[in-house]
Scaffold this active site. Structure first.
Site, short mmCIF file in Angstrom:
data_model
loop_
_atom_site.label_atom_id
_atom_site.label_comp_id
_atom_site.label_asym_id
_atom_site.label_seq_id
_atom_site.Cartn_x
_atom_site.Cartn_y
_atom_site.Cartn_z
N LYS A 1 0.87 -1.18 0.00
CA LYS A 1 0.00 0.00 0.00
C LYS A 1 0.89 1.22 0.00
O LYS A 1 2.03 1.16 0.46
CB LYS A 1 -0.88 0.02 1.26
CG LYS A 1 -2.17 0.79 1.08
CD LYS A 1 -3.19 0.00 0.30
CE LYS A 1 -4.50 0.73 0.14
NZ LYS A 1 -5.52 -0.18 -0.39
P1 NAD Z 1 -13.04 7.59 -3.08
O1 NAD Z 1 -12.05 8.64 -2.76
O2 NAD Z 1 -13.48 7.36 -4.48
O3 NAD Z 1 -14.39 7.85 -2.22
C1 NAD Z 1 -14.39 8.03 -0.84
C2 NAD Z 1 -15.75 8.51 -0.36
O4 NAD Z 1 -15.70 8.63 1.07
C3 NAD Z 1 -16.12 9.89 -0.90
O5 NAD Z 1 -17.51 9.96 -1.06
C4 NAD Z 1 -15.67 10.81 0.23
O6 NAD Z 1 -16.39 12.05 0.24
C5 NAD Z 1 -16.00 9.98 1.44
N1 NAD Z 1 -15.19 10.33 2.60
C6 NAD Z 1 -13.89 10.70 2.64
N2 NAD Z 1 -13.51 10.98 3.90
C7 NAD Z 1 -14.59 10.77 4.66
C8 NAD Z 1 -14.85 10.94 6.06
N3 NAD Z 1 -13.90 11.35 6.89
N4 NAD Z 1 -16.08 10.62 6.51
C9 NAD Z 1 -17.05 10.21 5.67
N5 NAD Z 1 -16.87 10.06 4.35
C10 NAD Z 1 -15.67 10.36 3.87
O7 NAD Z 1 -12.46 6.26 -2.40
P2 NAD Z 1 -12.83 4.75 -2.76
O8 NAD Z 1 -11.85 4.25 -3.75
O9 NAD Z 1 -14.29 4.62 -3.02
O10 NAD Z 1 -12.46 4.02 -1.38
C11 NAD Z 1 -13.36 3.98 -0.28
C12 NAD Z 1 -12.92 2.89 0.68
O11 NAD Z 1 -12.87 1.64 -0.01
C13 NAD Z 1 -11.53 3.07 1.27
O12 NAD Z 1 -11.51 2.55 2.57
C14 NAD Z 1 -10.65 2.22 0.38
O13 NAD Z 1 -9.47 1.79 1.01
C15 NAD Z 1 -11.59 1.05 0.13
N6 NAD Z 1 -11.28 0.27 -1.06
C16 NAD Z 1 -11.25 0.83 -2.29
C17 NAD Z 1 -10.98 0.05 -3.40
C18 NAD Z 1 -11.00 0.59 -4.79
O14 NAD Z 1 -10.86 -0.20 -5.72
N7 NAD Z 1 -11.19 1.87 -5.01
C19 NAD Z 1 -10.71 -1.32 -3.23
C20 NAD Z 1 -10.75 -1.87 -1.97
C21 NAD Z 1 -11.06 -1.06 -0.89
#
Ligand code: NAD
Length: 433
Positions: free
Chosen positions: A123
């Site tokens: 990561k």
């Molecule tokens: P992203 O940046 O596209 O979206 C994040 C969302 O969370 C946004 O709507 C943002 O406004 C909101 N957010 C940010 N900080 C926040 C807070 N403090 N409180 C409430 N909401 C908040 O990110 P993503 O890629 O959708 O990732 C979201 C989660 O999923 C993360 O934990 C990430 O590690 C996990 N994840 C993502 C992927 C991927 O393929 N993108 C894969 C596995 C896990």
């Protein structure tokens, strides 16, 4: 196993290690609990508690006003190099630190092993507020961070992907920076990149698609159908927005959504077409008409059938776990639930599909992207989605089967499956020299 917590002088005192933060401790507590349950070889157990490589960099970053130069911290952690190249996202967030990135790398290791994908976990992250970056600042910081970690990444070494605060365009800039250094195009250095430069169809939706595939399977276990079920989703980014849309397409009623600015709630169900149109115009859920405003904390405690945290870690603890009203919790985000909350939810018969299984769709299609790139032979979106669903369903069923056989939670079973595969690989490779 007293020696793992440092009470034996001959072993490192883990409490003193640089990456020791609450999130790292959560990842290690989960490992320890499972290792104990499965009687894991202590030599392997000890190796898995710390990352194999951890890189910390600091670099100057020029703001658009040209005069302001900030010193910014960046990280890249590779947890396990046993299984193949390492793989894991890069996040831009103001709270990123070495412990957080290490925990996320550990979870990536389990995820890849559960899905039987030939990668170890990694990561990366940059400690910066992504909301305060202009597009040109975002590009500059990405290129400089890439050149700072250039020696440790590569298509056969360590392959970044998007995570919180980063996206396909970020990956394109990483690919371009890496390729400029090498003197030729190296698309395989990242996944989650745009289709135009070798990205895979279906990658952006893959994590959300996998979350919903798990929700459908897990719902069956508790006699629930997704059709008509009330679903609340925290986070409306790549994962949350896709999960909400796909659940809605399956007939679920999306009763609540949120982003960093807060949430919206309508017990009768939100109109997803209107929400998407609103987001396109306003870039925030705030102010969406015809819904009540709720905080991110309140959203978690709303009455619903399925709760999908898909924003950030550390959302469900012993404080709010007794108040959750869902029947099924499907973890889209990484690390949303702590160990104490896990026990409370199990007691309350709330079924939890753990992050390392539920959100493994992202790394699965990243793997497909890497494979397609190596072969220079690209698949249709239908093919990608079909292969993803097949693997997710198989992984879910195998974890559910193990959970019932061993009488453990889905999280413990998922960990057992992942750790078990790694233990076998370590045993056959042996110890060098
Ligand atoms: P992203 O940046 O596209 O979206 C994040 C969302 O969370 C946004 O709507 C943002 O406004 C909101 N957010 C940010 N900080 C926040 C807070 N403090 N409180 C409430 N909401 C908040 O990110 P993503 O890629 O959708 O990732 C979201 C989660 O999923 C993360 O934990 C990430 O590690 C996990 N994840 C993502 C992927 C991927 O393929 N993108 C894969 C596995 C896990």
């Amino acid at each position: 196993m007293t020696h793992h917590n440092g009470s034996d002088d001959s072993l490192p005192d883990y409490d003193d290690l640089e990456w020791n933060t609450p999130m790292y401790r959560l990842a290690v507590e989960q490992l320890d609990g499972t290792a104990e349950r499965m009687n894991l070889d202590p030599n392997v157990w000890q190796r898995l508690r710390t990352p194999q490589r951890a890189h910390v960099v600091s670099f100057p970053f020029r703001r658009d006003d040209y005069d302001t130069v900030e010193t910014v911290f960046g990280y890249r952690v590779q947890h396990l190099l046993t299984m193949g190249p390492t793989k894991g996202g890069i996040r831009y967030d103001i709270d990123v630190d070495l412990g957080e990135v290490t925990a996320l790398a550990i979870w990536m290791t389990w995820k890849c092993a559960i899905m039987a994908i030939p990668f170890g976990g990694a990561k990366g992250g940059v400690r910066i507020d992504p909301a305060r970056l202009s597009q040109s600042e975002r590009q500059r910081i990405t290129r400089r961070y890439t050149s700072e970690i250039i020696e440790v990444i590569g298509p056969d070494r360590d392959i970044p992907a998007p995570d919180l605060g980063t996206d396909a365009l970020t990956m394109a800039w990483i690919m371009d920076t890496y390729s400029q250094h090498k003197g030729h195009a190296v698309p395989g250095v990242v996944t989650g990149k745009p289709i135009e430069i070798g990205g895979s169809h279906g990658r952006a939706q893959a994590t959300g698609r996998g979350v919903v595939a798990c929700a459908i399977e897990a719902a069956k276990l508790i006699g629930l159908g997704l059709d008509g079920a009330k679903v609340a989703v925290q986070g409306f980014g790549e994962v949350g927005a896709t999960a909400a849309q796909l659940a809605s397409d399956r007939g679920a009623k999306i009763v609540a959504l949120s982003d960093v600015s807060g949430g919206i709630y309508a017990d009768s169900g939100l109109d997803m077409t209107a929400v998407n149109a609103w987001m396109l115009e306003h870039r925030t859920l705030q102010g969406f008409p015809g819904a009540d405003a709720v905080t991110n904390a309140e959203l978690l405690e709303l009455r619903c059938d399925v709760l999908i945290p898909a924003a950030i870690q550390n959302q469900i603890s012993e404080t709010n776990a007794p108040k959750l009203q869902c029947r099924l919790l499907v973890e889209g985000a990484n690390g949303p639930t702590n160990v104490a909350a896990d026990a409370i939810l199990a007691d309350r018969d709330i079924l939890v599909v753990p992050d390392i299984l539920a959100n493994a769709g992202g790394v699965t299609v990243s793997y497909f992207e890497w494979v397609q790139g190596l072969q220079q032979f690209f698949w249709s979106e239908e093919e990608v989605n079909r292969k993803l669903i097949d693997l997710m369903q198989a992984a879910y069923k195998s974890v559910e089967h193990l959970a019932s056989e061993q009488d453990v939670t889905l999280r413990t079973a998922a960990l057992m499956r992942g750790i078990g595969r790694i233990k076998q690989a370590k045993h056959v490779r042996g110890v060098f020299p």
